[in-house]
Design a protein around this motif. Structure first.
Motif, PDB file in Angstrom:
ATOM      1  N   THR A 590       0.828  -1.207   0.000  1.00 42.15           N
ATOM      2  CA  THR A 590       0.000   0.000   0.000  1.00 42.15           C
ATOM      3  C   THR A 590       0.862   1.256   0.000  1.00 42.15           C
ATOM      4  OG1 THR A 590      -1.698  -1.192   1.215  1.00 42.15           O
ATOM      5  CG2 THR A 590      -1.850   1.189   1.197  1.00 42.15           C
ATOM      6  N   ASN A 591       1.972   1.211   0.708  1.00 42.16           N
ATOM      7  CA  ASN A 591       2.875   2.359   0.758  1.00 42.16           C
ATOM      8  C   ASN A 591       3.958   2.291  -0.316  1.00 42.16           C
ATOM      9  OD1 ASN A 591       1.577   3.454   3.038  1.00 42.16           O
ATOM     10  ND2 ASN A 591       2.668   2.006   4.343  1.00 42.16           N
ATOM     11  N   GLY A 592       3.863   1.322  -1.242  1.00 37.52           N
ATOM     12  CA  GLY A 592       4.815   1.258  -2.323  1.00 37.52           C
ATOM     13  C   GLY A 592       5.988   0.339  -2.090  1.00 37.52           C
ATOM     14  N   SER A 593       6.297   0.026  -0.814  1.00 37.74           N
ATOM     15  CA  SER A 593       7.478  -0.776  -0.536  1.00 37.74           C
ATOM     16  C   SER A 593       7.149  -1.828   0.524  1.00 37.74           C
ATOM     17  CB  SER A 593       8.634   0.107  -0.031  1.00 37.74           C
ATOM     18  OG  SER A 593       9.047   1.012  -1.032  1.00 37.74           O
ATOM     19  N   ALA A 594       7.898  -2.923   0.472  1.00 37.20           N
ATOM     20  CA  ALA A 594       7.778  -3.968   1.484  1.00 37.20           C
ATOM     21  C   ALA A 594       9.138  -4.638   1.609  1.00 37.20           C
ATOM     22  CB  ALA A 594       6.707  -4.992   1.106  1.00 37.20           C
ATOM     23  N   ARG A 595       9.320  -5.327   2.710  1.00 33.09           N
ATOM     24  CA  ARG A 595      10.606  -5.968   2.988  1.00 33.09           C
ATOM     25  C   ARG A 595      10.376  -7.462   3.180  1.00 33.09           C
ATOM     26  NH1 ARG A 595      15.505  -3.920   5.217  1.00 33.09           N
ATOM     27  NH2 ARG A 595      16.712  -5.430   6.415  1.00 33.09           N
TER      28      ARG A 595
END
Length: 626
Positions: A590-595
């Protein structure tokens, strides 16, 4: 150091009679004690109904210090009649130190829906509970561990005591001592301890129901009764939700009440306490507490208890707090519950305390039937029963096809016999015939092995002894699992290795398959040159489904940062080149990034696949870990 609670007991005639004699011709009435008609709960099992003889034996066992390894502790040491069968010490003392929790009062243990016992409900029944303290290393010491003797040692010890030979014969028809017989007798005595002569019971009989004002109550006591039974949403304290009138037993579905302290360890948390004794006789007839309250003796006044329930904050470490104490939710989309905040006034708090004091009787504190039967020197004399009505009850189970003293059919039989005292007597035999059982066992084993002498698939019939001790039949349905083989094709880059192989070729491995059988795997390995496109470490700049996917760093160690302008939640899975799944996790873009944390992946080639909520593939990316 023993923490003590100072009692104030000023009951007229409170010196309990210690006679040292039990006359089997004049037993106390335990089985037919009057119980108010509005008391409906009873956890007595059908195979251990109250009997005067059984409860008498239980009374002797309850007070006998011979049940501890050093003859210093009895059940009554921690459950004292003058304190409603509770303890004034915050921590009760055993044969090897102090116990971990405050001793629970035993008043009206029978009159409750809850059939489990101990603060943490670890005993499935009162019968099971009765011998657990005896077998505890700290409490009474017959644990069979830590150098302690075991329960069989205690039984041999009791068999040498004359009064047990007489009592067990009187109750069970033979002098044999067993844990089961001890449990039944102790449970009968504890269930006999009742208190229904309180101001509350007097008022309940007058009013005819729990909710009407009681004519014998003060205005303050009636206010407290109303607050007790009214839910918080309607301006009350809601106590009735867990402590149900008129028995005032604990709701079996209750969780903990927010008191989570551990005696002797201020940093520890005890969230498994979900049981409570009845609220009856929390105080004695003079209004003083029968010992500190809660499992850790945290409170020394009823007002302290009311103050606790008035304001209960949410502790995130307490995952077992009763939902009824979490406070009202904030509504859809609102904040989570913040804990109970009743906002009781001082007048209302004092009214609740006044009401709780009305639940105390007087007879239970002084009645000889529940008192210590031993004299001041610890001696006990049994006067044998020799009347015409001497009757013992014997419960016997046999297997189908067997006989018990010429009886082979279930039923109730009456025998005339001469007991060990030489008196003509009557024995009532309750005979149960257990059926021979049948059991079906399905078993699977690997090809070439055998199962209990069978090596071919099929159905076999075995004779065995069932769990009830009866001869039985077992039907064995046997499956033989074949030795499987599998073919694996794998590619690696030049200079790498795959499970110990680094040259192109075909290999045969022995391995254990998913069914647990030894199996064969054929590995076809292809080693790609370094300049092959599949060996390129570049993994950035993919355009998939009109969204840009950026993955870095690569080669990676223990994690990957993934950037996707997709604003969705994807299920991301990582596989090796032969399809073995190493990782499956939901990632929110949702915020554009994931880890993505990958941790201990070995060097090699992996596929990372993203799935949307419908299960469709969103992207597939080959990754190389250097």
């Amino acid at each position: 150091m023993k923490n003590s609670f100072t009692p104030f007991l000023l009951i007229a005639g409170s010196l309990l009679l210690i006679s040292g004699t039990i006359d089997l011709n004049e037993l106390f009435n335990y089985a037919d004690q009057p119980v108010p008609n509005y008391i409906n709960k009873d956890n007595t099992p059908p195979n251990n109904e109250l009997a005067d003889g059984g409860a008498t034996l239980g009374r002797v066992l309850f007070y006998d210090k011979n049940l501890s390894v050093n003859n210093t502790i009895s059940c009554a040491s921690c459950h004292q009649q003058e304190f409603a069968f509770g303890d004034t010490a915050r921590v009760s003392v055993g044969v090897d130190g102090v116990t971990g929790r405050h001793s629970m009062r035993l008043i009206n243990a029978r009159f409750a829906d809850e059939g489990r016992f101990f603060w943490d409900e670890r005993a499935n029944s009162l019968e099971v509970q009765t011998t657990m303290p005896i077998q505890d290393h700290v409490e009474m010491g017959f644990s069979g561990a830590n150098g302690d003797p075991d329960l069989d040692s205690l039984i041999r010890k009791l068999e040498e005591i004359d009064y047990y030979q007489e009592l067990f014969t009187f109750v069970y028809g033979s002098p044999q001592i067993s844990e089961g017989r001890m449990r039944r007798a102790l449970a009968q005595f504890v269930r006999s301890i009742q208190s229904y002569d309180s101001k509350y019971d007097e008022g309940r009989a007058m009013a005819g129901n729990n909710n009407a004002p009681f004519p014998n109550f003060t205005q303050q006591e009636n206010l407290g009764k109303t607050l007790f039974s009214t839910p918080p949403q309607q301006g009350g304290a809601g106590c009735q939700g867990c402590h149900r009138a008129p028995e005032f037993d604990i709701d079996p579905n209750s969780r903990n009440n927010g008191v989570t302290g551990v005696l002797g360890d201020p940093m520890a948390l005890d969230i498994e306490v979900t049981r409570s004794p009845s609220l009856r006789d929390v105080v004695n007839p003079n209004g003083f507490l029968n010992g500190p309250l809660m499992h850790n003796g945290a409170f020394n006044s009823l007002l302290s208890v009311v103050n606790h329930y008035d304001s209960i904050a949410i502790d995130t470490n307490n995952t077992n707090l009763d939902p009824r104490l979490r406070g009202a939710p904030g509504g859809p989309g609102g904040p989570p519950p913040m804990g109970q905040n009743l906002q009781l006034t001082e007048v209302e708090k004092e009214a609740l305390v006044a009401f709780l004091r009305t639940l105390t009787g007087s007879d239970v504190y002084t009645n000889e039937k529940w008192s210590n039967p031993f004299d001041e020197n610890g001696a006990l004399t049994i006067l044998p029963f020799c009347g015409d009505n001497n009757m013992t009850v014997l419960n016997v189970e046999i297997c189908e096809g067997e006989t018990f003293e010429n009886y082979s059919q279930p039923g109730v039989y009456e025998d005339q016999f001469v007991n060990s005292f030489g008196c003509d007597s009557t024995r009532v035999l309750n005979l149960f015939v257990l059926p021979n059982t049948e059991e079906i066992v399905e078993a699977a084993f690997c090809e070439g092995e055998d199962y209990e002498g069978y090596d071919l698939p099929g159905t076999y019939i075995d004779e065995f002894v069932g769990s009830n001790g009866c001869d039985s039949v077992r039907i064995l349905i046997l499956d033989v699992l074949p030795v499987p083989s599998s073919v694996v094709t794998a590619e690696i880059c030049d200079g790498e290795e795959y499970e110990g192989y680094f040259e192109t070729g075909t290999y045969t491995d022995f391995f254990t398959a998913a069914n647990g059988c030894d199996s064969i795997r054929v590995l076809a390995l292809n080693v790609l040159p370094v300049d092959d496109p599949d060996c390129s470490p570049n993994a950035t700049g993919d355009v998939l489904a009109e969204h840009e996917l950026v993955i870095f760093p690569n080669p990676f160690n223990d994690y990957l940062n993934i950037h996707c302008e997709c604003e969705v939640e994807l299920k991301v899975e990582v596989y090796d080149v032969v399809g073995k799944k190493f990782k499956s996790v939901k990632l929110d873009f949702t915020n554009g990034s994931a880890r993505l944390v990958t941790n201990n992946l070995l060097p090699g080639i992996y596929l990372m696949v993203g799935f949307d909520e419908t299960g469709n593939k969103y992207f597939t990316r080959k990754l190389i870990k250097g």
